[in-house]
Scaffold this motif. Sequence first.
Motif, PDB file in Angstrom:
ATOM      1  N   ASP A 104       0.800  -1.233   0.000  1.00  0.00           N
ATOM      2  CA  ASP A 104       0.000   0.000   0.000  1.00  0.00           C
ATOM      3  C   ASP A 104       0.832   1.281   0.000  1.00  0.00           C
ATOM      4  OD1 ASP A 104      -2.363  -1.557   0.177  1.00  0.00           O
ATOM      5  OD2 ASP A 104      -2.127  -1.687   2.351  1.00  0.00           O
ATOM      6  N   PHE A 105       2.141   1.167  -0.242  1.00  0.00           N
ATOM      7  CA  PHE A 105       2.976   2.374  -0.225  1.00  0.00           C
ATOM      8  C   PHE A 105       2.800   3.200  -1.501  1.00  0.00           C
ATOM      9  CE2 PHE A 105       7.005   4.582  -1.151  1.00  0.00           C
ATOM     10  CZ  PHE A 105       7.045   5.425  -0.048  1.00  0.00           C
ATOM     11  N   VAL A 106       2.899   2.560  -2.668  1.00  0.00           N
ATOM     12  CA  VAL A 106       2.773   3.280  -3.939  1.00  0.00           C
ATOM     13  C   VAL A 106       1.284   3.418  -4.268  1.00  0.00           C
ATOM     14  CG1 VAL A 106       3.265   3.259  -6.413  1.00  0.00           C
ATOM     15  CG2 VAL A 106       5.019   2.536  -4.793  1.00  0.00           C
ATOM     16  N   GLU A 107       0.756   4.628  -4.097  1.00  0.00           N
ATOM     17  CA  GLU A 107      -0.661   4.877  -4.337  1.00  0.00           C
ATOM     18  C   GLU A 107      -0.940   5.261  -5.785  1.00  0.00           C
ATOM     19  OE1 GLU A 107      -1.972   7.748  -1.505  1.00  0.00           O
ATOM     20  OE2 GLU A 107      -1.597   6.436   0.225  1.00  0.00           O
ATOM     21  N   ALA A 108       0.064   5.800  -6.470  1.00  0.00           N
ATOM     22  CA  ALA A 108      -0.100   6.170  -7.878  1.00  0.00           C
ATOM     23  C   ALA A 108       1.223   5.955  -8.595  1.00  0.00           C
ATOM     24  CB  ALA A 108      -0.547   7.618  -8.024  1.00  0.00           C
ATOM     25  N   LEU A 109       1.131   5.588  -9.856  1.00  0.00           N
ATOM     26  CA  LEU A 109       2.326   5.402 -10.671  1.00  0.00           C
ATOM     27  C   LEU A 109       2.049   5.968 -12.056  1.00  0.00           C
ATOM     28  CD1 LEU A 109       5.211   4.142 -10.838  1.00  0.00           C
ATOM     29  CD2 LEU A 109       4.118   2.136 -11.866  1.00  0.00           C
ATOM     30  N   TYR A 110       2.904   6.912 -12.469  1.00  0.00           N
ATOM     31  CA  TYR A 110       2.771   7.552 -13.769  1.00  0.00           C
ATOM     32  C   TYR A 110       4.045   7.322 -14.575  1.00  0.00           C
ATOM     33  CZ  TYR A 110      -0.843   9.995 -11.117  1.00  0.00           C
ATOM     34  OH  TYR A 110      -1.918  10.286 -10.319  1.00  0.00           O
ATOM     35  N   LEU A 111       3.893   7.104 -15.870  1.00  0.00           N
ATOM     36  CA  LEU A 111       5.034   6.997 -16.768  1.00  0.00           C
ATOM     37  C   LEU A 111       5.187   8.318 -17.514  1.00  0.00           C
ATOM     38  CD1 LEU A 111       4.673   3.388 -18.245  1.00  0.00           C
ATOM     39  CD2 LEU A 111       5.767   4.154 -16.127  1.00  0.00           C
ATOM     40  N   VAL A 112       6.411   8.782 -17.584  1.00  0.00           N
ATOM     41  CA  VAL A 112       6.726  10.023 -18.287  1.00  0.00           C
ATOM     42  C   VAL A 112       7.831   9.715 -19.308  1.00  0.00           C
ATOM     43  CG1 VAL A 112       5.946  11.556 -16.446  1.00  0.00           C
ATOM     44  CG2 VAL A 112       8.288  10.690 -16.379  1.00  0.00           C
ATOM     45  N   GLY A 113       8.519  10.733 -19.794  1.00  0.00           N
ATOM     46  CA  GLY A 113       9.618  10.487 -20.728  1.00  0.00           C
ATOM     47  C   GLY A 113       9.151   9.934 -22.057  1.00  0.00           C
ATOM     48  N   SER A 114      10.014   9.156 -22.696  1.00  0.00           N
ATOM     49  CA  SER A 114       9.741   8.683 -24.054  1.00  0.00           C
ATOM     50  C   SER A 114       8.528   7.764 -24.128  1.00  0.00           C
ATOM     51  CB  SER A 114      10.976   7.961 -24.610  1.00  0.00           C
ATOM     52  OG  SER A 114      11.322   6.856 -23.792  1.00  0.00           O
ATOM     53  N   VAL A 115       8.264   7.005 -23.068  1.00  0.00           N
ATOM     54  CA  VAL A 115       7.084   6.131 -23.062  1.00  0.00           C
ATOM     55  C   VAL A 115       5.817   6.958 -23.203  1.00  0.00           C
ATOM     56  CG1 VAL A 115       5.715   4.538 -21.675  1.00  0.00           C
ATOM     57  CG2 VAL A 115       8.194   4.315 -21.716  1.00  0.00           C
ATOM     58  N   ALA A 116       5.745   8.063 -22.463  1.00  0.00           N
ATOM     59  CA  ALA A 116       4.546   8.899 -22.486  1.00  0.00           C
ATOM     60  C   ALA A 116       4.404   9.681 -23.782  1.00  0.00           C
ATOM     61  CB  ALA A 116       4.573   9.862 -21.296  1.00  0.00           C
ATOM     62  N   GLY A 173       5.307   8.566 -26.849  1.00  0.00           N
ATOM     63  CA  GLY A 173       5.240   7.714 -28.031  1.00  0.00           C
ATOM     64  C   GLY A 173       6.563   7.580 -28.751  1.00  0.00           C
ATOM     65  N   ASP A 174       7.671   7.716 -28.012  1.00  0.00           N
ATOM     66  CA  ASP A 174       8.998   7.700 -28.629  1.00  0.00           C
ATOM     67  C   ASP A 174       9.916   6.708 -27.910  1.00  0.00           C
ATOM     68  OD1 ASP A 174      10.880   8.605 -30.544  1.00  0.00           O
ATOM     69  OD2 ASP A 174      11.736  10.024 -29.102  1.00  0.00           O
ATOM     70  N   PHE A 175       9.349   5.669 -27.333  1.00  0.00           N
ATOM     71  CA  PHE A 175      10.132   4.676 -26.602  1.00  0.00           C
ATOM     72  C   PHE A 175      10.918   3.825 -27.598  1.00  0.00           C
ATOM     73  CE2 PHE A 175      10.498   0.541 -24.364  1.00  0.00           C
ATOM     74  CZ  PHE A 175      11.182   0.975 -23.243  1.00  0.00           C
ATOM     75  N   ARG A 176      12.254   3.804 -27.451  1.00  0.00           N
ATOM     76  CA  ARG A 176      13.131   3.149 -28.412  1.00  0.00           C
ATOM     77  C   ARG A 176      14.108   2.207 -27.706  1.00  0.00           C
ATOM     78  NH1 ARG A 176      11.203   4.679 -33.623  1.00  0.00           N
ATOM     79  NH2 ARG A 176      10.217   6.711 -33.303  1.00  0.00           N
ATOM     80  N   PRO A 177      13.715   0.954 -27.479  1.00  0.00           N
ATOM     81  CA  PRO A 177      14.681   0.003 -26.932  1.00  0.00           C
ATOM     82  C   PRO A 177      15.822  -0.187 -27.931  1.00  0.00           C
ATOM     83  CG  PRO A 177      12.430  -0.841 -26.849  1.00  0.00           C
ATOM     84  CD  PRO A 177      12.398   0.367 -27.707  1.00  0.00           C
ATOM     85  N   PRO A 178      17.068  -0.351 -27.486  1.00  0.00           N
ATOM     86  CA  PRO A 178      17.508  -0.390 -26.081  1.00  0.00           C
ATOM     87  C   PRO A 178      17.953   0.965 -25.550  1.00  0.00           C
ATOM     88  CG  PRO A 178      19.305  -1.037 -27.491  1.00  0.00           C
ATOM     89  CD  PRO A 178      18.166  -0.719 -28.415  1.00  0.00           C
ATOM     90  N   LEU A 179      17.752   2.057 -26.297  1.00  0.00           N
ATOM     91  CA  LEU A 179      18.217   3.365 -25.841  1.00  0.00           C
ATOM     92  C   LEU A 179      17.388   3.911 -24.683  1.00  0.00           C
ATOM     93  CD1 LEU A 179      18.926   5.229 -29.210  1.00  0.00           C
ATOM     94  CD2 LEU A 179      20.616   4.507 -27.523  1.00  0.00           C
ATOM     95  N   SER A 180      16.091   3.672 -24.712  1.00  0.00           N
ATOM     96  CA  SER A 180      15.190   4.332 -23.762  1.00  0.00           C
ATOM     97  C   SER A 180      15.096   3.594 -22.434  1.00  0.00           C
ATOM     98  CB  SER A 180      13.789   4.443 -24.357  1.00  0.00           C
ATOM     99  OG  SER A 180      13.785   5.219 -25.537  1.00  0.00           O
ATOM    100  N   ASP A 181      15.075   4.365 -21.347  1.00  0.00           N
ATOM    101  CA  ASP A 181      14.680   3.845 -20.047  1.00  0.00           C
ATOM    102  C   ASP A 181      13.166   4.022 -19.895  1.00  0.00           C
ATOM    103  OD1 ASP A 181      17.335   3.299 -19.353  1.00  0.00           O
ATOM    104  OD2 ASP A 181      17.619   5.309 -18.516  1.00  0.00           O
ATOM    105  N   VAL A 182      12.618   3.428 -18.850  1.00  0.00           N
ATOM    106  CA  VAL A 182      11.212   3.639 -18.506  1.00  0.00           C
ATOM    107  C   VAL A 182      11.183   4.654 -17.372  1.00  0.00           C
ATOM    108  CG1 VAL A 182       9.087   2.605 -17.635  1.00  0.00           C
ATOM    109  CG2 VAL A 182      10.524   1.341 -19.251  1.00  0.00           C
ATOM    110  N   ASN A 183      10.795   5.875 -17.687  1.00  0.00           N
ATOM    111  CA  ASN A 183      10.788   6.958 -16.703  1.00  0.00           C
ATOM    112  C   ASN A 183       9.466   6.971 -15.951  1.00  0.00           C
ATOM    113  OD1 ASN A 183      12.416   8.127 -19.316  1.00  0.00           O
ATOM    114  ND2 ASN A 183      13.403   8.654 -17.388  1.00  0.00           N
ATOM    115  N   PHE A 184       9.542   7.044 -14.614  1.00  0.00           N
ATOM    116  CA  PHE A 184       8.321   6.941 -13.810  1.00  0.00           C
ATOM    117  C   PHE A 184       8.294   7.982 -12.708  1.00  0.00           C
ATOM    118  CE2 PHE A 184      11.314   4.739 -11.132  1.00  0.00           C
ATOM    119  CZ  PHE A 184      10.867   4.973  -9.831  1.00  0.00           C
ATOM    120  N   VAL A 185       7.093   8.238 -12.220  1.00  0.00           N
ATOM    121  CA  VAL A 185       6.873   9.006 -10.998  1.00  0.00           C
ATOM    122  C   VAL A 185       5.948   8.177 -10.127  1.00  0.00           C
ATOM    123  CG1 VAL A 185       5.861  11.086  -9.989  1.00  0.00           C
ATOM    124  CG2 VAL A 185       7.180  11.242 -12.116  1.00  0.00           C
ATOM    125  N   ALA A 186       6.447   7.775  -8.957  1.00  0.00           N
ATOM    126  CA  ALA A 186       5.643   7.027  -7.992  1.00  0.00           C
ATOM    127  C   ALA A 186       5.212   7.980  -6.882  1.00  0.00           C
ATOM    128  CB  ALA A 186       6.441   5.866  -7.408  1.00  0.00           C
TER     129      ALA A 186
END
Length: 271
Positions: free
Chosen positions: A24-36, A38-51
């Motif tokens: 119950d610690f993480v109440e919300a999780l948002y993805l930002v950066g290239s994932v958000a 539409g420019d996610f490019r493996p293997p260059l891109s990380d998965v950027n998040f805000v918890a």
Amino acid sequence: MTTHPLALGVTGAYLAMVDTVVPDFVEALYLVGSVAMGDFRPPLSDVNFVAVSQARPGRGEVAALAEAHAGLARGWPAPALDGVYLTWDDLRAGPLAVPNGPCVRQGRFFASGCHDRHPLTWSVLRASAVTIRGPLCAGTGLWRGTTHLERWALASVDERRRAGLGPDTADATLLTANGVERFVLGMCRLHYVLATGIVPSKSDAGLYGLITFQPEWHRIIDEALRIRREPGAECLYATPGERGRDALAFLRLVADDARTLVVGPGGSGPG
């Protein structure tokens, strides 16, 4: 927009681990950066998040989060998670009020740091965040700070000039394909932010660079876009050294031009 399955996979694994060790610690999780964007490019891109949580983690929770991220990095070496832990109050107060706190850089958890605690993260949260858990950002009273985004972008331009464009670091970094992609498209992005007040994806920033800068710079911009979007395609340069020299000259040009977009000591750019 469809979220990339690799991003969904690693965030699903992350939530399963965190919910087990810190229920119950993480109440919300948002993805930002290239994932958000539409420019996610493996293997260059990380998965950027805000918890987001109700309160900052205590000592026991910090240890549990560190172990969860270490386990996730072992099970999911790529793409790496990269982001910040905020409270709901932090989300509303903005990055200037919370310059340090728990964060994750390339999969490694830090109990305190300034990583990704800047206006760009809040801007992407507001414009295009992908909600994995919790309410939509629009209903959270999210901090807004367009003027601060401009100041951050200008400071980032200056920082890259000092740290990344020196003769030693630039020569080493810009001899690598990833360094060329990161610096060339990153500087185009900062220029775009200063010109428009909007945060683009890296690919869109490169296309903006092709429109904005003279044709003599198009080859290095196209090369950075090739590395990001078609890494298997043929390099546009005969040698890494030739490419690095063009990249360095372009970065200096963009840094100089970016300063002309802001008038006066406090700036008078967009917004």
